[in-house]
Design an enzyme around this catalytic site. Structure first.
Site, PDB file in Angstrom:
ATOM      1  N   VAL A  27       0.850  -1.202   0.000  1.00 63.26           N
ATOM      2  CA  VAL A  27       0.000   0.000   0.000  1.00 63.26           C
ATOM      3  C   VAL A  27       0.885   1.252   0.000  1.00 63.26           C
ATOM      4  O   VAL A  27       0.679   2.181  -0.788  1.00 63.26           O
ATOM      5  CB  VAL A  27      -0.955   0.001   1.225  1.00 63.26           C
ATOM      6  CG1 VAL A  27      -1.680   1.334   1.350  1.00 63.26           C
ATOM      7  CG2 VAL A  27      -1.955  -1.146   1.128  1.00 63.26           C
ATOM      8  N   ILE A 131      -5.292 -15.682   9.502  1.00 61.51           N
ATOM      9  CA  ILE A 131      -4.854 -17.053   9.192  1.00 61.51           C
ATOM     10  C   ILE A 131      -6.049 -17.994   9.010  1.00 61.51           C
ATOM     11  O   ILE A 131      -5.896 -19.100   8.515  1.00 61.51           O
ATOM     12  CB  ILE A 131      -3.916 -17.629  10.282  1.00 61.51           C
ATOM     13  CG1 ILE A 131      -4.638 -17.760  11.628  1.00 61.51           C
ATOM     14  CG2 ILE A 131      -2.655 -16.821  10.398  1.00 61.51           C
ATOM     15  CD1 ILE A 131      -3.880 -18.649  12.624  1.00 61.51           C
ATOM     16  N   ASP A 132      -7.248 -17.552   9.402  1.00 63.68           N
ATOM     17  CA  ASP A 132      -8.396 -18.466   9.426  1.00 63.68           C
ATOM     18  C   ASP A 132      -9.009 -18.770   8.059  1.00 63.68           C
ATOM     19  O   ASP A 132      -9.749 -19.741   7.922  1.00 63.68           O
ATOM     20  CB  ASP A 132      -9.489 -17.910  10.348  1.00 63.68           C
ATOM     21  CG  ASP A 132      -9.093 -17.998  11.812  1.00 63.68           C
ATOM     22  OD1 ASP A 132      -8.185 -18.782  12.131  1.00 63.68           O
ATOM     23  OD2 ASP A 132      -9.675 -17.278  12.635  1.00 63.68           O
ATOM     24  N   LYS A 218      -2.040 -49.751  11.237  1.00 61.30           N
ATOM     25  CA  LYS A 218      -1.331 -48.494  11.544  1.00 61.30           C
ATOM     26  C   LYS A 218      -0.848 -48.551  12.990  1.00 61.30           C
ATOM     27  O   LYS A 218      -1.614 -48.926  13.892  1.00 61.30           O
ATOM     28  CB  LYS A 218      -2.262 -47.296  11.367  1.00 61.30           C
ATOM     29  CG  LYS A 218      -2.591 -47.011   9.917  1.00 61.30           C
ATOM     30  CD  LYS A 218      -3.348 -45.707   9.802  1.00 61.30           C
ATOM     31  CE  LYS A 218      -3.816 -45.494   8.373  1.00 61.30           C
ATOM     32  NZ  LYS A 218      -4.643 -44.326   8.193  1.00 61.30           N
ATOM     33  N   GLN A 260       1.216 -20.686  15.332  1.00 62.98           N
ATOM     34  CA  GLN A 260       0.610 -20.750  13.993  1.00 62.98           C
ATOM     35  C   GLN A 260       0.430 -19.376  13.372  1.00 62.98           C
ATOM     36  O   GLN A 260       0.240 -19.241  12.182  1.00 62.98           O
ATOM     37  CB  GLN A 260      -0.783 -21.387  14.086  1.00 62.98           C
ATOM     38  CG  GLN A 260      -0.757 -22.811  14.512  1.00 62.98           C
ATOM     39  CD  GLN A 260      -2.117 -23.285  15.015  1.00 62.98           C
ATOM     40  OE1 GLN A 260      -2.926 -23.774  14.246  1.00 62.98           O
ATOM     41  NE2 GLN A 260      -2.369 -23.133  16.299  1.00 62.98           N
TER      42      GLN A 260
HETATM   43  O1  F6P Z   1      -6.882 -14.829  14.031  1.00 58.78           O
HETATM   44  C1  F6P Z   1      -7.965 -15.640  14.380  1.00 58.78           C
HETATM   45  C2  F6P Z   1      -7.536 -16.634  15.392  1.00 58.78           C
HETATM   46  O2  F6P Z   1      -6.403 -17.204  14.869  1.00 58.78           O
HETATM   47  C3  F6P Z   1      -8.528 -17.720  15.779  1.00 58.78           C
HETATM   48  O3  F6P Z   1      -8.452 -18.910  15.029  1.00 58.78           O
HETATM   49  C4  F6P Z   1      -8.169 -17.941  17.228  1.00 58.78           C
HETATM   50  O4  F6P Z   1      -9.216 -18.487  17.938  1.00 58.78           O
HETATM   51  C5  F6P Z   1      -7.859 -16.555  17.663  1.00 58.78           C
HETATM   52  O5  F6P Z   1      -7.219 -15.953  16.569  1.00 58.78           O
HETATM   53  C6  F6P Z   1      -7.021 -16.397  18.885  1.00 58.78           C
HETATM   54  O6  F6P Z   1      -6.839 -15.030  19.098  1.00 58.78           O
HETATM   55  P1  F6P Z   1      -6.133 -14.341  20.341  1.00 58.78           P
HETATM   56  O7  F6P Z   1      -4.856 -13.808  19.846  1.00 58.78           O
HETATM   57  O8  F6P Z   1      -7.051 -13.282  20.770  1.00 58.78           O
HETATM   58  O9  F6P Z   1      -5.929 -15.403  21.370  1.00 58.78           O
END
Ligand code: F6P
Length: 328
Positions: A27, A131-132, A218, A260
């Site tokens: 941006v 990320i969701d 398995k 993650q």
């Molecule tokens: O960004 C969304 C998320 O990754 C959800 O999957 C997860 O439940 C949440 O963030 C956790 O967020 P926080 O940083 O508030 O614990």
């Protein structure tokens, strides 16, 4: 007639995601390329209310394309949910002569932008950063690819221990409302079972599947559990449940948590963020407002924010079938 846009603000809001910095950079550099002024807002909507602004030029965003998190910081802002908070934010933008903003974030951040646009007729554009991967109208959100690659890398490591000790692992991944991370990373990492919020397969099916798995030869298993899974048990309770009903298994739990959300963005996320950043500024200059930039079939599209926040993206049924077949 729409007002000419000379100065654009950019900020990140809600949970951070890898690739947000690549989008900020895009941006800022697009503004520089188009000879527009650009301002960064720190700490999301809270920074907007507080007037926490900083002028940006092409050099302000050197060496951030590869960095996880967000250099502009992020926040969840309660005050912006109130009309008084939004009025304060509007006054700050007017005072700083800002004509439009680009918000990089998820559902909640977009809902705030839409309301702001409706109340003040202020031009806004959204870039999906979470990320969701749960935002309607875009096949990918920035950060999802990095997150699933992080999860797969970690599960590969967990599998080493699982197979060395003939163990069953429950691995909890993020996804409060959606199972896209669980399903994609689960298929990618060859999980034996994937529990997601969109489907309640029930505990019986889990036990049956684990019994079948053992019977078929398995020796170890990985079960991925999304945070928002609907079996009614968290990973630790699932461990106890399986130990009680299937004592043949030696069970362990791993909760991956915020690892993650961190880390250097993948090339996919960097390229996506760079493309979306350019498109967001171009769209504002074309007089468009209240849209999110999305990607469908490799092409960038503009999706009304209203539509983007209307629901969560549905789970991919075809991928569920693939997962079912792969666990044979
Ligand atoms: O960004 C969304 C998320 O990754 C959800 O999957 C997860 O439940 C949440 O963030 C956790 O967020 P926080 O940083 O508030 O614990």
């Amino acid at each position: 007639m729409t007002k000419k846009i000379n100065k654009i603000a950019v900020f990140t809001s809600g949970g951070d995601s890898p690739g947000m910095n690549s989008a900020i950079r895009s941006v800022v550099r697009t503004c520089a390329f188009m000879k527009l002024e650009c301002v960064a807002i720190y700490r999301g909507y809270q920074g907007m209310i507080d007037g926490d602004f900083k002028p940006m030029n092409a050099r302000s965003v050197n060496n951030i394309i590869n960095k996880g998190g967000t250099v502009l910081k992020s926040a969840r802002c309660e005050e912006f949910r109130t009309p008084e908070g939004r009025k304060k934010a509007y006054d700050q933008l007017v005072k700083a002569k800002i004509d439009a903003f680009v918000v990089i974030g998820g559902n909640g951040s977009f809902a705030g932008a839409q309301l702001f646009n409706e109340e003040f007729d202020f031009p806004v554009m959204g870039i999906p950063g979470t990320i969701d991967n749960d935002i309607i109208g875009t096949s990918y959100t920035i950060g999802f690819d990095t997150a699933i690659n992080t999860v797969v890398e970690v599960i590969d490591k967990i599998r080493d221990t699982a197979s060395s000790h003939n163990r069953l692992f429950f691995v909890e991944v993020m996804g409060r409302d959606v199972g896209h991370i669980a399903l994609n990373a689960g298929v990618g990492a060859g999980a034996e079972e994937i529990l997601i919020p969109e489907q309640n397969l029930g505990l019986e099916r889990l036990l049956d599947s684990l019994k079948r798995s053992k019977k078929s030869g398995k020796s170890s298993s990985i079960v991925i559990v999304a945070e928002g899974d609907k079996t009614g048990k968290n990973v630790f309770e699932l461990k106890e449940y399986v130990e009680e009903h299937l004592p043949i298994y030696d069970v362990r739990v791993s909760v991956l948590g915020h690892m993650q959300r961190g880390g250097n963005p993948t090339c996919f996320d960097r390229v996506l963020a760079s493309r979306m950043g350019v498109k967001s500024v171009e769209a504002l200059l074309e007089g468009k407002s209240n849209y999110m930039v999305g990607i469908r079939d490799t092409k960038l599209v503009l999706v009304p924010i209203k539509e983007a926040i209307s629901a969560h993206t549905a789970i991919d049924e075809e991928l569920i079938r693939v997962s079912d077949i792969m666990t044979t």
